[in-house]
Write a protein that holds these residues in place. Structure first.
Motif, PDB file in Angstrom:
ATOM      1  N   HIS A  22      -6.388  -1.394  -6.163  1.00  0.00           N
ATOM      2  CA  HIS A  22      -6.484  -1.292  -4.694  1.00  0.00           C
ATOM      3  C   HIS A  22      -5.084  -1.818  -4.138  1.00  0.00           C
ATOM      4  CE1 HIS A  22      -6.982  -5.570  -5.680  1.00  0.00           C
ATOM      5  NE2 HIS A  22      -6.779  -5.799  -4.471  1.00  0.00           N
ATOM      6  N   ARG A  23      -4.270  -2.231  -4.920  1.00  0.00           N
ATOM      7  CA  ARG A  23      -2.857  -2.384  -4.272  1.00  0.00           C
ATOM      8  C   ARG A  23      -1.876  -0.917  -4.615  1.00  0.00           C
ATOM      9  NH1 ARG A  23      -4.220  -6.716  -1.471  1.00  0.00           N
ATOM     10  NH2 ARG A  23      -5.089  -8.351  -2.687  1.00  0.00           N
ATOM     11  N   LYS A  29      -0.298   2.660  -4.018  1.00  0.00           N
ATOM     12  CA  LYS A  29       0.097   3.625  -2.867  1.00  0.00           C
ATOM     13  C   LYS A  29      -1.244   4.573  -2.729  1.00  0.00           C
ATOM     14  CE  LYS A  29       3.481   6.745  -1.035  1.00  0.00           C
ATOM     15  NZ  LYS A  29       4.803   7.416  -1.522  1.00  0.00           N
ATOM     16  N   GLU A  87      -3.953   2.762  -1.041  1.00  0.00           N
ATOM     17  CA  GLU A  87      -3.808   2.170   0.202  1.00  0.00           C
ATOM     18  C   GLU A  87      -3.740   3.712   1.368  1.00  0.00           C
ATOM     19  OE1 GLU A  87      -0.213   0.055   0.132  1.00  0.00           O
ATOM     20  OE2 GLU A  87      -1.074  -1.691  -0.096  1.00  0.00           O
ATOM     21  N   HIS A 141      -7.238   4.155   2.082  1.00  0.00           N
ATOM     22  CA  HIS A 141      -7.779   2.962   2.949  1.00  0.00           C
ATOM     23  C   HIS A 141      -7.400   3.214   4.349  1.00  0.00           C
ATOM     24  CE1 HIS A 141      -9.106  -1.085   2.974  1.00  0.00           C
ATOM     25  NE2 HIS A 141      -8.368  -1.266   4.099  1.00  0.00           N
ATOM     26  N   LEU A 170      -7.793  -6.019   3.106  1.00  0.00           N
ATOM     27  CA  LEU A 170      -7.372  -5.956   1.581  1.00  0.00           C
ATOM     28  C   LEU A 170      -7.067  -7.602   1.087  1.00  0.00           C
ATOM     29  CD1 LEU A 170      -5.042  -3.022   1.986  1.00  0.00           C
ATOM     30  CD2 LEU A 170      -7.052  -3.068   0.579  1.00  0.00           C
TER      31      LEU A 170
END
Length: 360
Positions: free
Chosen positions: A41-42, A44, A47, A50, A235
């Protein structure tokens, strides 16, 4: 394989185009060699999913810049507690309009947090209509006024929202968000579980006016504080990445077919088809909600006897119609016709209802 005629109340039907795209990208999303479920979830790649989802929701609902969009977990049921925990201060009162089971549950949780009051209620008429708020004054101690925009169990819906209240309007829109145009500026906070119109279960969307975030106190548990999520772009911890990915695909689908205006017209058409069958059945089908409060999302009705209702539901299932049982608390029948339920499926259900009536 033939697709079922899915009229489940939630988790509900997803657009076929969304499922096809998700299946295509399942093993290799964007050339990563991984599915979305496997992405950090971190990263690119995640994201981009998201923030594009948030951007699309802002576009479709025309959300002003002075509102935050939060992607949370816990369903609307957790919001029953988070709303009063964040907004209901001492010496203030949370006012609730009762329109059915879900608004009752929201009030029940708020009572555990602070002072509450029932502003209006449709309980006396078995929740067949939305209460008329004209002439009702909100007291000066109001922290907020809470409504449930669509009641899935009783099949009622607000078709005109209260305006110019002296306190922020908070709405549980779990079952009709994205189904029709709304003016977000009429609300202080909107929350919605995704599993009706936005995507799969596991994701909850909160749209909150930024000035209300100042009411969230530091003493709140970190994960139950709206400011935590606003300051970290939702996040702070691992979000429901797969649900958010599917949420993005659903928003892309809505955008591609003409946006909310197009969706709204389709929903009105689908609802009219079923209500016409009920109204023209000479009392064979009996709708629960009063005509001016009928939901365009959940068509609730019953037949003259329990035996006939049981026969109807049995034959419906045999013909591929899924999810038509009414909620266990009130029985009867319910057809949930959310955004992703095709018009063709609604027409087939209407034809089946006419055919079943002719047997009796």
């Amino acid at each position: 394989m033939n697709r079922a005629f899915n009229f489940n109340a939630g988790p509900a039907a997803l657009p076929e185009a969304v499922l096809q795209k998700a299946a295509k990208e399942c093993f290799n999303y964007n050339g990563t060699g991984m599915s979305v479920m496997e992405l950090s979830h971190r990263s690119k790649d995640y994201e981009e999913i998201h923030f594009e989802a948030v951007s699309l929701l802002r576009k479709l609902l025309q959300i002003p810049d002075d509102y935050e969009v939060l992607l949370l977990q816990g369903g609307a049921s957790l919001q029953f507690s988070m709303v009063p925990m964040n907004l209901l201060k001492r010496k203030k009162t949370g006012y609730y309009v009762l329109t059915g089971s879900w608004s009752e549950k929201a009030l029940k949780e708020a009572k555990k947090i602070g002072q509450t009051s029932i502003l209006a209620s449709g309980k006396e008429n078995n929740y067949k209509s939305i209460p008329d708020l004209s002439g009702i004054q909100v007291q000066n101690d109001a922290a907020y006024v809470h409504i449930t925009s669509n009641e899935t169990i009783h099949g009622t819906q607000w078709h005109k929202f209260p305006k110019h209240l002296s306190a922020p309007l908070v709405a549980d829109m779990s079952s009709d968000i994205l189904s029709k145009p709304i003016n977000v500026q009429d609300f202080g906070l909107i929350y919605a579980g995704a599993q009706k119109n936005l995507g799969p279960s596991g994701l909850t969307v909160v749209i909150i006016k930024k000035e209300l975030l100042s009411l969230s106190e530091d003493e709140l548990p970190t994960m139950l504080n709206y400011r935590t999520h606003a300051e970290n772009n939702s996040l702070y911890n691992t979000p429901p990445t797969l649900a958010i990915y599917l949420f993005k695909l659903v928003l892309e689908w809505v955008d591609s077919i003409g946006g909310i205006e197009k969706i709204s017209k389709l929903n009105q058409e689908k609802a009219k088809i079923l209500y016409d069958v009920i109204d023209n059945s000479d009392g064979f089908y009996i709708g629960h909600a009063d005509p001016d409060s009928r939901s365009h999302m959940n068509v609730t009705f019953r037949l003259k006897s329990e035996e006939t209702t049981a026969a109807f539901l049995t034959q419906a299932k045999e013909n591929g119609f899924i999810g038509l049982n009414g909620h266990r608390s009130i029985g009867g029948c319910r057809a949930s016709i959310y955004n992703a339920v095709p018009l063709e499926h609604v027409i087939k259900l209407a034809d089946f209802m006419k055919s079943f009536k002719s047997q009796y």
